[in-house]
Design a protein around this motif. Structure first.
Motif, PDB file in Angstrom:
ATOM      1  N   LEU A  13       0.844  -1.187   0.000  1.00 48.93           N
ATOM      2  CA  LEU A  13       0.000   0.000   0.000  1.00 48.93           C
ATOM      3  C   LEU A  13       0.881   1.239   0.000  1.00 48.93           C
ATOM      4  N   ILE A 150     -10.639   1.715   1.377  1.00 42.55           N
ATOM      5  CA  ILE A 150     -11.200   0.463   1.895  1.00 42.55           C
ATOM      6  C   ILE A 150     -12.654   0.377   1.463  1.00 42.55           C
ATOM      7  N   ASP A 192      -4.896   1.721  -5.110  1.00 43.02           N
ATOM      8  CA  ASP A 192      -4.868   0.925  -3.884  1.00 43.02           C
ATOM      9  C   ASP A 192      -6.285   0.739  -3.356  1.00 43.02           C
ATOM     10  N   ILE A 194      -8.617  -1.772  -1.027  1.00 43.66           N
ATOM     11  CA  ILE A 194      -8.660  -2.844  -0.037  1.00 43.66           C
ATOM     12  C   ILE A 194     -10.101  -3.302   0.073  1.00 43.66           C
ATOM     13  N   ARG A 223      -6.556  -8.439  -4.256  1.00 44.57           N
ATOM     14  CA  ARG A 223      -6.532  -7.146  -3.563  1.00 44.57           C
ATOM     15  C   ARG A 223      -6.271  -7.387  -2.079  1.00 44.57           C
ATOM     16  N   PRO A 224      -5.667  -6.424  -1.395  1.00 46.05           N
ATOM     17  CA  PRO A 224      -5.540  -6.577   0.062  1.00 46.05           C
ATOM     18  C   PRO A 224      -6.906  -6.804   0.692  1.00 46.05           C
ATOM     19  N   LEU A 226      -9.113  -6.857   4.182  1.00 51.73           N
ATOM     20  CA  LEU A 226      -9.230  -6.404   5.566  1.00 51.73           C
ATOM     21  C   LEU A 226     -10.374  -7.145   6.242  1.00 51.73           C
TER      22      LEU A 226
END
Length: 288
Positions: A13, A150, A192, A194, A223-224, A226
């Motif tokens: 990130l 996010i 970026d 998330i 993708r990241p 969370l």
């Protein structure tokens, strides 16, 4: 215990110009500058409480501070944007005074509030529980701000979400939700992104555990990922306890989330989450 075969694609990130690797899962510490969050132990509306909580989050090893001023618990009171910003400003001023280099995320679904937090206080990430649904300007604003975003799954609003828990095919519908919005964000130049499955938001108790069991399908989106399950009702309603008694259950679910491919844990209890990350990471790195 089943260890998920999740692709080990290197992810990172860009947080305020610093490239932060996700090769080790990150811990995001919750800072609630609210008087009405579902977990009473997390409420820090007064300046001295905020200062103590910020020190605790940093000292216990959080990688990111996630500050929120609008309670998203079911049936939470709606507050005006000016009041949300006033609360956030009080917390952000303290964070920047104590830890000017800290990585900070703002938990808001309002584009104007997100913009002010980034421009005036150097916040490096926007955490939107509505996935852009509650403010049509959010996607364009995040693209303009050039900060990580996010993208959470929720139907309705915090006031109505628990009346919108019907799905014909929960996982498939959620995967489509993310794919469609990621495409829109990418078309605007947001790099970026998330994804957050939104445990507890517009989901029944069984839905939450079904989602945890199939978390690896979201990790495979590249993708990241969370996960925020800290002290939520999926724990204390199952066990017949309360948020205050849900730390052990939180650690268990955080362990399952890491095994399912989570890159970021959003938590109230930073020390315990950091220990969970260390233990799970060591186990996965040890091989046969």
């Amino acid at each position: 215990m089943i260890f998920r075969n999740v692709p080990n694609k290197p992810l990172s990130l860009n947080l305020g110009g610093e490239l932060v690797s996700l090769s080790r899962p990150l811990v995001m510490g919750i800072l609630n500058v609210t008087p009405d969050s579902f977990y009473a132990g997390s409420r820090t509306p007064a300046p001295e409480q905020i200062e103590a909580r910020v020190h605790q989050i940093v000292d216990e090893g959080a990688d990111i501070i996630d500050i929120g001023a609008y309670s998203s618990r079911p049936q939470a009171d709606d507050i005006a944007p000016d009041e949300e910003m006033r609360r956030l400003a009080s917390g952000l001023e303290i964070i920047r005074k104590l830890y000017p280099q800290a990585h900070v995320s703002v938990d808001t679904f309002r584009a104007d509030v997100a913009s002010r937090c980034v421009r005036e206080y150097g916040v490096q990430m926007v955490n939107d529980i509505s996935g852009g649904e509650l403010d049509p300007r959010m996607f364009e604003t995040v693209a303009d701000l050039k900060v990580p975003y996010i993208l959470m799954h929720m139907k309705g609003t915090p006031q109505t979400m628990m009346q919108q828990t019907h799905y014909d095919h929960l996982i498939a519908e959620m995967l489509y939700y993310f794919a469609e919005r990621i495409a829109r964000l990418e078309s605007l130049g947001v790099n970026d992104i998330i994804i957050d499955p939104g445990f507890g938001f517009s989901k029944t108790l069984d839905d939450n555990y079904r989602l945890m069991n199939r978390l690896d399908e979201f990790a495979r989106m590249g993708r990241p990922l969370l996960v925020g399950i800290s002290r939520k009702s999926m724990i204390y309603k199952l066990l017949g306890t309360s948020p205050d008694e849900s730390l052990n259950g939180t650690s268990v679910l955080n362990t399952l989330a890491l095994l399912g491919g989570a890159h970021i844990l959003r938590v109230h209890d930073v020390k315990e989450a950091a220990e969970t990350v260390k233990i799970v990471s060591k186990t996965l790195q040890s091989g046969d």
